[in-house]
Design an enzyme around this catalytic site. Structure first.
Site, PDB file in Angstrom:
ATOM      1  N   ASP A   9       2.341  -2.146   2.699  1.00  0.00           N
ATOM      2  CA  ASP A   9       3.493  -1.684   3.464  1.00  0.00           C
ATOM      3  C   ASP A   9       3.173  -1.784   4.941  1.00  0.00           C
ATOM      4  OD1 ASP A   9       6.095  -0.788   3.797  1.00  0.00           O
ATOM      5  OD2 ASP A   9       5.593   1.322   3.597  1.00  0.00           O
ATOM      6  N   GLY A  10       4.222  -1.943   5.719  1.00  0.00           N
ATOM      7  CA  GLY A  10       4.135  -1.929   7.163  1.00  0.00           C
ATOM      8  C   GLY A  10       5.174  -0.969   7.698  1.00  0.00           C
ATOM      9  N   GLU A  47       4.334  -5.759   8.082  1.00  0.00           N
ATOM     10  CA  GLU A  47       4.442  -6.096   6.653  1.00  0.00           C
ATOM     11  C   GLU A  47       3.567  -7.313   6.332  1.00  0.00           C
ATOM     12  OE1 GLU A  47       5.897  -4.290   4.397  1.00  0.00           O
ATOM     13  OE2 GLU A  47       7.560  -3.218   5.321  1.00  0.00           O
ATOM     14  N   ASP A  69       7.522  -3.755  -0.241  1.00  0.00           N
ATOM     15  CA  ASP A  69       8.936  -3.418  -0.096  1.00  0.00           C
ATOM     16  C   ASP A  69       9.603  -4.289   0.968  1.00  0.00           C
ATOM     17  OD1 ASP A  69       8.049  -2.329   2.306  1.00  0.00           O
ATOM     18  OD2 ASP A  69       8.520  -0.261   1.778  1.00  0.00           O
ATOM     19  N   HIS A 124      10.770   3.592  -0.212  1.00  0.00           N
ATOM     20  CA  HIS A 124      11.183   5.003  -0.164  1.00  0.00           C
ATOM     21  C   HIS A 124      11.954   5.402  -1.413  1.00  0.00           C
ATOM     22  CE1 HIS A 124       9.800   4.775   3.946  1.00  0.00           C
ATOM     23  NE2 HIS A 124      10.570   3.727   4.105  1.00  0.00           N
ATOM     24  N   ASP A 134       3.027   3.669   2.735  1.00  0.00           N
ATOM     25  CA  ASP A 134       3.911   4.045   3.831  1.00  0.00           C
ATOM     26  C   ASP A 134       3.293   5.184   4.637  1.00  0.00           C
ATOM     27  OD1 ASP A 134       6.564   3.982   5.247  1.00  0.00           O
ATOM     28  OD2 ASP A 134       6.609   6.032   4.488  1.00  0.00           O
TER      29      ASP A 134
END
Length: 146
Positions: A9-10, A47, A69, A124, A134
């Site tokens: 994740d970023g 990301e 994501d 999320h 995250d």
């Protein structure tokens, strides 16, 4: 080939702004966490950086199930857009320059060296590893907000 799961994740505070990235690598039940940050960046760059750093951490060619994501990253690979951009001198279908070329140029050789399957996760949405990544990415960029 070893079979590895990677979750990435970023995150960014502002876009551009301070950003963080994170990855969880899992092999035979053991996990390794990686994370980092940049003072001024974009969400898409973070990301991509998460994926690059996770793949760079592999010590030998592996079969990787990668979860992100980021539709930007997933679609660019799975729809093969990045290969088209590269073939067209890093120009998109609309003739505009592709973004983040420096990172795509780092990622492509890593994809050649490993067998990577990209999977998109809704962000999320309660996915445990995505939520962990995250949280780590936000912690990374939060260093710049103090």
């Amino acid at each position: 080939m070893k079979q590895i799961e990677i979750f990435t994740d970023g995150a960014c505070s502002g876009n551009p702004g301070p950003g963080g990235w994170a990855a969880i690598l899992r092999y035979k039940g053991k996990e390794k966490e990686l994370s980092g940050s940049e003072k001024e960046t974009t969400n898409n760059r973070m990301e991509l950086t998460a994926v690059i750093e996770a793949l760079k951490a592999l010590k030998e060619p592996c079969e990787v199930e990668l979860f992100t994501d980021s539709k930007y990253v997933c679609d660019a690979i799975n729809q093969r857009w990045v290969y088209s951009w590269q073939a067209k001198g890093w120009r998109k279908a609309d003739k505009k320059p592709a973004l983040n070329v420096d990172l795509w140029e780092q990622l492509l050789p890593l994809l050649k060296a490993n067998k990577v399957k990209f999977n998109w996760l809704k962000g999320h949405a309660g996915h445990p590893e995505n939520e962990r990544c995250d949280k780590m990415a936000v912690e990374e960029y939060s260093k710049y907000l103090k």
